[in-house]
Design a protein around this motif. Structure first.
Motif, PDB file in Angstrom:
ATOM      1  N   ALA A   9       3.943   0.649   2.505  1.00  0.00           N
ATOM      2  CA  ALA A   9       3.524   0.057   3.772  1.00  0.00           C
ATOM      3  C   ALA A   9       2.881  -1.306   3.595  1.00  0.00           C
ATOM      4  O   ALA A   9       2.292  -1.612   2.550  1.00  0.00           O
ATOM      5  CB  ALA A   9       2.524   0.992   4.459  1.00  0.00           C
ATOM      6  N   GLU A  10       2.975  -2.078   4.638  1.00  0.00           N
ATOM      7  CA  GLU A  10       2.197  -3.309   4.742  1.00  0.00           C
ATOM      8  C   GLU A  10       0.992  -2.954   5.609  1.00  0.00           C
ATOM      9  O   GLU A  10       1.018  -3.112   6.826  1.00  0.00           O
ATOM     10  CB  GLU A  10       3.054  -4.419   5.352  1.00  0.00           C
ATOM     11  N   ALA A  11      -0.007  -2.402   4.970  1.00  0.00           N
ATOM     12  CA  ALA A  11      -1.170  -1.875   5.680  1.00  0.00           C
ATOM     13  C   ALA A  11      -2.427  -2.592   5.196  1.00  0.00           C
ATOM     14  O   ALA A  11      -2.519  -2.966   4.033  1.00  0.00           O
ATOM     15  CB  ALA A  11      -1.305  -0.374   5.442  1.00  0.00           C
ATOM     16  N   PRO A  12      -3.407  -2.759   6.069  1.00  0.00           N
ATOM     17  CA  PRO A  12      -4.638  -3.459   5.689  1.00  0.00           C
ATOM     18  C   PRO A  12      -5.535  -2.663   4.757  1.00  0.00           C
ATOM     19  O   PRO A  12      -6.411  -3.237   4.113  1.00  0.00           O
ATOM     20  CB  PRO A  12      -5.327  -3.709   7.030  1.00  0.00           C
ATOM     21  N   SER A  13      -5.318  -1.347   4.697  1.00  0.00           N
ATOM     22  CA  SER A  13      -6.145  -0.510   3.840  1.00  0.00           C
ATOM     23  C   SER A  13      -5.433   0.800   3.555  1.00  0.00           C
ATOM     24  O   SER A  13      -4.507   1.181   4.281  1.00  0.00           O
ATOM     25  CB  SER A  13      -7.498  -0.216   4.496  1.00  0.00           C
TER      26      SER A  13
ATOM     27  N   THR B   8       0.865  -1.174   0.000  1.00  0.00           N
ATOM     28  CA  THR B   8       0.000   0.000   0.000  1.00  0.00           C
ATOM     29  C   THR B   8       0.902   1.224   0.000  1.00  0.00           C
ATOM     30  O   THR B   8       1.857   1.304   0.786  1.00  0.00           O
ATOM     31  CB  THR B   8      -0.922  -0.007   1.229  1.00  0.00           C
ATOM     32  N   ILE B   9       0.630   2.155  -0.907  1.00  0.00           N
ATOM     33  CA  ILE B   9       1.494   3.321  -1.089  1.00  0.00           C
ATOM     34  C   ILE B   9       0.740   4.587  -0.709  1.00  0.00           C
ATOM     35  O   ILE B   9      -0.449   4.737  -1.029  1.00  0.00           O
ATOM     36  CB  ILE B   9       1.952   3.441  -2.556  1.00  0.00           C
ATOM     37  N   GLY B  10       1.449   5.464  -0.043  1.00  0.00           N
ATOM     38  CA  GLY B  10       0.814   6.708   0.374  1.00  0.00           C
ATOM     39  C   GLY B  10       1.674   7.918   0.119  1.00  0.00           C
ATOM     40  O   GLY B  10       2.900   7.838   0.047  1.00  0.00           O
ATOM     41  N   TRP B  11       0.993   9.026  -0.054  1.00  0.00           N
ATOM     42  CA  TRP B  11       1.636  10.336  -0.120  1.00  0.00           C
ATOM     43  C   TRP B  11       1.316  11.093   1.162  1.00  0.00           C
ATOM     44  O   TRP B  11       0.150  11.214   1.540  1.00  0.00           O
ATOM     45  CB  TRP B  11       1.144  11.132  -1.325  1.00  0.00           C
ATOM     46  N   PHE B  12       2.356  11.597   1.791  1.00  0.00           N
ATOM     47  CA  PHE B  12       2.239  12.394   2.999  1.00  0.00           C
ATOM     48  C   PHE B  12       2.859  13.760   2.737  1.00  0.00           C
ATOM     49  O   PHE B  12       3.673  13.905   1.828  1.00  0.00           O
ATOM     50  CB  PHE B  12       2.965  11.715   4.167  1.00  0.00           C
TER      51      PHE B  12
ATOM     52  N   ILE C 173      -3.115   4.486  -1.727  1.00  0.00           N
ATOM     53  CA  ILE C 173      -3.718   3.513  -2.624  1.00  0.00           C
ATOM     54  C   ILE C 173      -3.333   2.115  -2.166  1.00  0.00           C
ATOM     55  O   ILE C 173      -2.156   1.834  -1.909  1.00  0.00           O
ATOM     56  CB  ILE C 173      -3.307   3.782  -4.086  1.00  0.00           C
ATOM     57  N   SER C 174      -4.326   1.264  -2.070  1.00  0.00           N
ATOM     58  CA  SER C 174      -4.113  -0.076  -1.568  1.00  0.00           C
ATOM     59  C   SER C 174      -3.361  -0.937  -2.576  1.00  0.00           C
ATOM     60  O   SER C 174      -3.593  -0.839  -3.782  1.00  0.00           O
ATOM     61  CB  SER C 174      -5.470  -0.729  -1.252  1.00  0.00           C
ATOM     62  N   GLY C 175      -2.493  -1.805  -2.062  1.00  0.00           N
ATOM     63  CA  GLY C 175      -1.794  -2.731  -2.930  1.00  0.00           C
ATOM     64  C   GLY C 175      -2.647  -3.920  -3.319  1.00  0.00           C
ATOM     65  O   GLY C 175      -2.412  -4.544  -4.345  1.00  0.00           O
ATOM     66  N   SER C 176      -3.650  -4.229  -2.511  1.00  0.00           N
ATOM     67  CA  SER C 176      -4.429  -5.447  -2.754  1.00  0.00           C
ATOM     68  C   SER C 176      -5.550  -5.232  -3.767  1.00  0.00           C
ATOM     69  O   SER C 176      -5.748  -6.052  -4.660  1.00  0.00           O
ATOM     70  CB  SER C 176      -5.014  -5.969  -1.445  1.00  0.00           C
ATOM     71  N   ASP C 177      -6.288  -4.116  -3.638  1.00  0.00           N
ATOM     72  CA  ASP C 177      -7.441  -3.942  -4.519  1.00  0.00           C
ATOM     73  C   ASP C 177      -7.486  -2.592  -5.215  1.00  0.00           C
ATOM     74  O   ASP C 177      -8.448  -2.290  -5.917  1.00  0.00           O
ATOM     75  CB  ASP C 177      -8.751  -4.155  -3.739  1.00  0.00           C
ATOM     76  N   GLY C 178      -6.459  -1.764  -5.015  1.00  0.00           N
ATOM     77  CA  GLY C 178      -6.412  -0.473  -5.684  1.00  0.00           C
ATOM     78  C   GLY C 178      -7.343   0.573  -5.125  1.00  0.00           C
ATOM     79  O   GLY C 178      -7.492   1.650  -5.713  1.00  0.00           O
TER      80      GLY C 178
ATOM     81  N   ARG D 267      -1.280   4.308  -9.819  1.00  0.00           N
ATOM     82  CA  ARG D 267      -0.049   3.519  -9.809  1.00  0.00           C
ATOM     83  C   ARG D 267       0.145   2.857 -11.156  1.00  0.00           C
ATOM     84  O   ARG D 267      -0.826   2.471 -11.819  1.00  0.00           O
ATOM     85  CB  ARG D 267      -0.058   2.497  -8.681  1.00  0.00           C
ATOM     86  N   ASP D 268       1.386   2.720 -11.561  1.00  0.00           N
ATOM     87  CA  ASP D 268       1.770   2.008 -12.787  1.00  0.00           C
ATOM     88  C   ASP D 268       2.700   0.887 -12.342  1.00  0.00           C
ATOM     89  O   ASP D 268       3.888   1.118 -12.084  1.00  0.00           O
ATOM     90  CB  ASP D 268       2.459   2.960 -13.760  1.00  0.00           C
ATOM     91  N   ASN D 269       2.155  -0.312 -12.245  1.00  0.00           N
ATOM     92  CA  ASN D 269       2.944  -1.424 -11.720  1.00  0.00           C
ATOM     93  C   ASN D 269       4.055  -1.840 -12.679  1.00  0.00           C
ATOM     94  O   ASN D 269       5.066  -2.389 -12.235  1.00  0.00           O
ATOM     95  CB  ASN D 269       2.028  -2.603 -11.407  1.00  0.00           C
ATOM     96  N   VAL D 270       3.884  -1.582 -13.949  1.00  0.00           N
ATOM     97  CA  VAL D 270       4.946  -1.903 -14.916  1.00  0.00           C
ATOM     98  C   VAL D 270       6.156  -1.008 -14.674  1.00  0.00           C
ATOM     99  O   VAL D 270       7.305  -1.459 -14.707  1.00  0.00           O
ATOM    100  CB  VAL D 270       4.435  -1.761 -16.353  1.00  0.00           C
ATOM    101  N   LYS D 271       5.879   0.281 -14.426  1.00  0.00           N
ATOM    102  CA  LYS D 271       6.965   1.231 -14.169  1.00  0.00           C
ATOM    103  C   LYS D 271       7.387   1.250 -12.703  1.00  0.00           C
ATOM    104  O   LYS D 271       8.311   1.984 -12.336  1.00  0.00           O
ATOM    105  CB  LYS D 271       6.548   2.627 -14.610  1.00  0.00           C
ATOM    106  N   ASN D 272       6.664   0.475 -11.864  1.00  0.00           N
ATOM    107  CA  ASN D 272       6.996   0.424 -10.439  1.00  0.00           C
ATOM    108  C   ASN D 272       6.963   1.828  -9.825  1.00  0.00           C
ATOM    109  O   ASN D 272       7.828   2.217  -9.020  1.00  0.00           O
ATOM    110  CB  ASN D 272       8.378  -0.198 -10.206  1.00  0.00           C
TER     111      ASN D 272
END
Length: 127
Positions: free
Chosen positions: A99-103, A33-37, A51-56, A72-77
């Protein structure tokens, strides 16, 4: 080497737009899960958008809802933050985090499970 590198910050006039990028190396962003702070001088760090890593699924702080868009662009990482209708109060150093976050909300509201931080990029909104 594990790294998150932000780019795209700068000086913009009120009402303008910027797109921030957060590029990962050494690991796969899609699994996190990726975040902007952001943090302005004298203020607490604020979770802006995540944005969640599991379901977007996404989360936006009320202060940016309707103006900012995370993707997110998973191809471009890489994860992006499109910022429109910028205001002087958006001025801050913007950081991305993986993060390894649930949401997405858990990451943005509590910085839950952050594994990696970027070094930050300055955004200044001023005429």
């Amino acid at each position: 080497q594990v790294q998150l590198v932000e780019s795209g910050g700068g000086l913009v006039q009120p009402g303008g737009s910027l797109t921030l990028s957060c590029a990962a190396s050494g690991f796969t962003l899609a699994y996190y899960t990726i975040g902007w702070f952001r943090q302005a001088p004298g203020k607490e760090r604020e979770g802006v958008s995540c944005i969640s890593g599991s379901d977007g699924s996404t989360y936006y702080a009320d202060s940016v809802k309707g103006r900012f868009t995370i993707s997110r662009d998973n191809v471009k990482n890489t994860v992006y933050l499109q910022m429109n209708s910028l205001k002087p109060e958006d001025t801050a150093v913007y950081y991305c985090a993986a993060a390894e976050a649930p949401s997405a909300q858990a990451l943005c509201v509590r910085a839950f499970g952050v594994r990696y931080w970027g070094q930050g990029t300055q955004v200044t909104v001023s005429s």
